[in-house]
Write a protein that holds these residues in place. Structure first.
Motif, mmCIF file in Angstrom:
data_model
loop_
_atom_site.group_PDB
_atom_site.id
_atom_site.type_symbol
_atom_site.label_atom_id
_atom_site.label_comp_id
_atom_site.label_asym_id
_atom_site.label_seq_id
_atom_site.Cartn_x
_atom_site.Cartn_y
_atom_site.Cartn_z
ATOM 1 N N THR A 190 63.614 123.362 76.083
ATOM 2 C CA THR A 190 64.346 122.515 77.033
ATOM 3 C C THR A 190 63.392 121.540 77.709
ATOM 4 N N ASN B 123 63.886 117.558 77.666
ATOM 5 C CA ASN B 123 63.963 116.821 78.933
ATOM 6 C C ASN B 123 62.809 115.832 79.076
ATOM 7 N N VAL C 19 73.786 114.100 74.723
ATOM 8 C CA VAL C 19 73.055 115.353 74.956
ATOM 9 C C VAL C 19 74.047 116.488 75.187
ATOM 10 N N ASP D 80 73.514 120.056 76.246
ATOM 11 C CA ASP D 80 72.441 120.951 76.666
ATOM 12 C C ASP D 80 72.970 122.349 76.987
ATOM 13 N N GLU E 276 71.188 121.675 72.171
ATOM 14 C CA GLU E 276 70.294 122.789 72.522
ATOM 15 C C GLU E 276 70.865 124.140 72.094
#
Lengths: 631, 206
Positions: A11, A15, A128, A130, A539
């Motif tokens: 992560t 990021n 994204v 996530d 993710e």
């Protein structure tokens, strides 16, 4: 592929990319009260604790990317709000004072967004996926905005501005209502104080109590009126939506019935419309032998007759035109047609069931509106008479209290203030109604255009989603109400059922349907913009999957990647079929290696992860995937 | 509706074969399908096409033409064939193997499968009384009988809302329950109760 284990930095890595691209940029979201809030994509303190303290000063991220033919390179310090390096098409901006402002302006211009916040919103909400697992497809407001920003930009400004005006008018009206309530409370307090005033007669005290109760009652009535008006508005919109849905159902039924008719005609044509075999025998014998099999006549001229009838395509008996084929139709066509007929009948039965439900719902909504209107009418009557009574009581109380006139003046002023606020609130509500009508009108046009976008989007969505689900799916356009404002959006339909709420799908289904939706949006945008490509970050997707779907998801990702987009997937190095499925299609060992960032090689492992046993397990897993370790 | 009438006649011929009936002529086909249509609302559906009063009983033109069309397509055949002195054709039909195969194809459509099952159920019920009784029962059907009694011509009301046969079945079942505490829950029980009543001659005595 960014592979690793828990806590190794997947992560953080993702990021870091977003931070390089966006910095501490924020985007607007509406909170449940309808107020706009700003949310950062990467919180300013995100990297704290993720970098060794001694390295914080030097910690930076450098990102190179392109927008069309423009090459951009940017480097940011992780712990200071500072751009260390900015190059656009080879030109360095090291001397520029406000590099952040320049960067945002340039990027917005290159990507043709009016504002950097628009790009930030699209990046955070579309590009994204996530670990927060926030779905776009079941968030009507965010979805609506993404679609406006990507495909229907001409609506973006107007819808946003009208929506904000409605909210502002609502808020202002609410504030004035609160002020009016305060004034009424002040009057009630004054009236209460008069009850204990020396020399006040019993009748005066009684009047004072009555007045206090009336004022409170008026306040309650105002609140109730406001609430009922709001309910009437909602129910009316709900009823209008039901009527629109009913019209749509009728259209679908007609189309379904037509298709059923066509399919049945084809089915039965294969059984009942074929020419009898005897006809062909009679015709052939007539043509070839000049013999009529029906009556036994035999003559050379009958050959000519047979050939003439065959050539003209006419019936032997009545000379009507014929249209037939001598080739037998395969049985499989009949089976397919029968299956289609069953499917269409089931679809029509479902539509009829929905129509009946819709009629019931309309009856309930009509009854609700009618009841609410009756209630409102009674309340308005009561308010009017209570208002008049309260005015009379104020005068009487004032006279009996025998004040010097200053308090009378004060009471009068309070009443004037209440009246003024009431007028202003009514005015604001009227304005709100006008602006809301404009918003609804513009939203109606937007919804029609959204339906056209959907015509192009649904096949793409179906392509991605059906890879995962294994069944055909489509997108449906709907409209809902949030804070009494209409919002049009799309939701999925599969298995013959509308899934317009996230609770109507399982956990693994929701995440991958959402990703299929995002992939479809990106693909459509790419098609409409000269094949432009972009990135998509996902993710640890395998966490939400069950065994049955792991390979299907890998297929979905590969399909998306084949279209030229960069898909960045983070995953734990485990034994899932998902990873196996992805890696089996990544190409040669070298390609697999170059496309893999193995954070177990670069990140700080825990004691458990760094044990000999686990390292051996990781290596075994790498070998299965076709990548190698350098440890 | 042409294709439905063709399919219904084909279904009736297959049902007759399964019950070893000696073939069906045009009149028995009309009456069998008329009775099937009269009690079809027990399934919750409407039959789809109607019958009208005619000289020799309930009549539908499509049903009348269907058997010959099926013969031409090889789906059924003449078991017996003759021409009357008045020139009219006299024929008894039976289904062919090709017809049986086509019924299997048609009944892949679920609604047709349900319809075929219903025709078989009614045929099974009527078979208990024998094929010669079918005509008598058909002529006693309440809607048709009333029209005949009044010399009325036209369509026989068999739709769910107007169906006197269904109303009669309801009354008979209620009566049986009330007087003898006997339940008629299954469809076959209801059909037998109804056909028993019609064949008993009780209606004539009212």
């Amino acid at each position: 592929m960014v592979i690793g284990g828990n806590g190794v930095g997947k992560t953080t890595f993702v990021n870091a990319i977003l931070f390089a691209l966006l910095g501490n940029a924020e985007y607007d979201v509406q909170n449940p009260a309808g107020k706009t809030e700003r949310v950062p994509v990467v919180p300013s303190d995100f990297f704290k604790g993720r970098v060794i303290p001694e390295d914080e000063n030097d910690a930076k991220v450098t990102l190179s990317f392109s927008i069309g033919r423009n090459q951009i390179e940017i480097a940011r310090a992780l712990f200071r709000p500072k751009i260390l390096l900015l190059k656009i098409n080879g030109k360095s901006f090291s001397g520029t004072r406000d590099k952040e402002e320049l960067y945002r302006r340039q990027l917005s211009k290159l990507m043709k967004f009016d504002d950097f916040e628009h790009f930030t919103f699209v990046a955070a909400n579309l590009l994204v996926f996530d670990e927060a697992r926030h779905t776009l497809i079941w968030d009507p407001e965010r979805q609506n905005r993404v679609i406006r920003l990507l495909f229907l930009t001409e609506f973006h400004g107007e819808l946003s501005s009208l929506s904000e005006r409605v909210t502002t008018l609502d808020t202002t009206s609410r504030h004035k209502s609160e002020t009016r309530k305060d004034i009424r409370r002040n009057i009630t307090r004054w009236v209460d104080s008069q009850k204990d005033a020396p020399g006040l007669s019993a009748s005066a005290k009684r009047l004072a109590v009555d007045l206090a109760q009336l004022e409170q009652g008026l306040e309650d009535t105002e609140t109730e009126i406001s609430s009922i008006e709001s309910n009437i508005e909602e129910e009316t919109e709900h009823l209008q939506q039901l009527l629109a849905d009913a019209d749509q159902l009728e259209v679908e039924k007609l189309l379904g019935a037509k298709e059923l008719q066509r399919t049945e005609a084809k089915f039965y044509a294969g059984i009942y419309d074929a020419l009898p075999p005897e006809f062909l025998v009679v015709l052939q014998t007539l043509m070839n032998q000049g013999l009529c099999q029906v009556c036994g006549a035999s003559h050379e001229k009958l050959k000519e007759l047979g050939k003439k009838l065959k050539h003209e395509g006419k019936c032997l008996v009545c000379r009507s035109p014929l249209n037939y084929s001598v080739e037998a139709k395969p049985e499989s066509i009949g089976d397919k047609l029968a299956a289609d007929i069953n499917r269409l009948r089931e679809h029509l039965d479902n539509l009829e069931h929905k129509q009946r439900a819709s009629v019931d719902a309309q009856a309930v909504a009509n009854f609700q509106v009618s009841s609410l209107q009756q209630k409102l009418s009674k309340l308005l009557k009561r308010k009017k008479s209570d208002d008049v009574r309260a005015g009379e009581l104020r005068i009487q109380v004032q006279k009996l209290a025998g004040n010097d006139g200053s308090e009378e003046a004060w009471l009068r002023k309070q009443k004037e203030e209440i009246d003024k606020l009431t007028r202003e609130i009514d005015e604001l509500n009227k304005k709100r109604a006008t602006v809301l009508e404009s918003l609804k009108r513009v939203n109606y046009e937007f919804t029609n255009r959204l339906a056209k976008v959907n015509d192009n989007l649904t096949p793409l969505f179906s392509q991605f989603a059906s890879k995962f689900l294994g069944v055909e799916c489509e997108l449906v356009v709907g409209t809902m109400s949030r804070s009494r404002k209409p919002i049009s959006y799309m939701y999925p339909r599969f298995g013959g059922k509308d899934r317009n709420d996230i609770s109507e799908v399982s956990e693994s289904q929701r995440f991958f349907i959402d990703q299929a939706f995002r992939m479809a949006l990106i693909t459509l945008f790419s098609k409409l913009n000269r094949g432009t490509t972009t990135f998509f970050v996902v993710e640890t997707p395998e966490g939400s999957l069950d065994l049955a779907y792991e390979r299907n998801v890998a297929e979905m990702y590969l399909d998306f990647a084949k279209r030229g987009h960069a898909i960045i997937v983070t995953s734990n190095l485990n034994s899932s079929n998902f990873l196996q499925g992805l890696y089996s299609h990544l190409g040669t060992a070298r390609t697999k290696q170059t496309r893999t960032l193995d954070l177990l090689e670069h990140g700080r492992l825990s004691d458990v992860q760094g044990s000999d046993h686990m390292l051996a397990e990781f290596n075994k897993r790498r070998r299965q995937l076709g990548i190698t370790s350098v440890r | 509706m042409d294709q439905q009438a063709l399919s219904d006649v084909l279904f009736a011929l297959v049902a007759a074969r399964e019950h070893m009936m000696p073939g069906l002529n045009r009149t028995s086909l009309q009456r069998l399908l008329f009775l099937t249509a009269a009690v079809y609302p027990l399934t919750g559906d409407n039959w789809g096409y109607g019958f009208s009063t005619a000289r020799f009983g309930p009549f539908n033109i499509l049903v009348n033409q269907a058997a010959d069309q099926l013969v031409l397509r090889g789906l059924c055949e003449f078991k017996e064939f003759g021409v009357n002195t008045d020139g009219n054709i006299r024929a008894v039909y039976r289904v062919t193997e090709i017809g049986v195969a086509q019924v299997q194809q048609i009944t892949k459509i679920h609604s047709q499968q349900r319809r075929f099952e219903w025709i078989k159920t009614v045929t099974a019920a009527l078979d208990i009384y024998g094929s010669s009784v079918i005509s008598k029962i058909a002529s006693k059907e309440p809607s048709y009988a009333e029209m005949r009694a009044r010399n009325q011509v036209g369509g026989i009301a068999l739709a769910k809302s107007d169906n006197r046969s269904i109303a009669l079945i309801g009354r008979l079942a209620a009566d049986l329950k009330k007087r003898f505490n006997v339940d008629t829950e299954s469809v076959m029980e209801k059909l037998l109760l109804y056909f028993d009543f019609l064949s008993s001659g009780l209606l004539e005595n009212r």
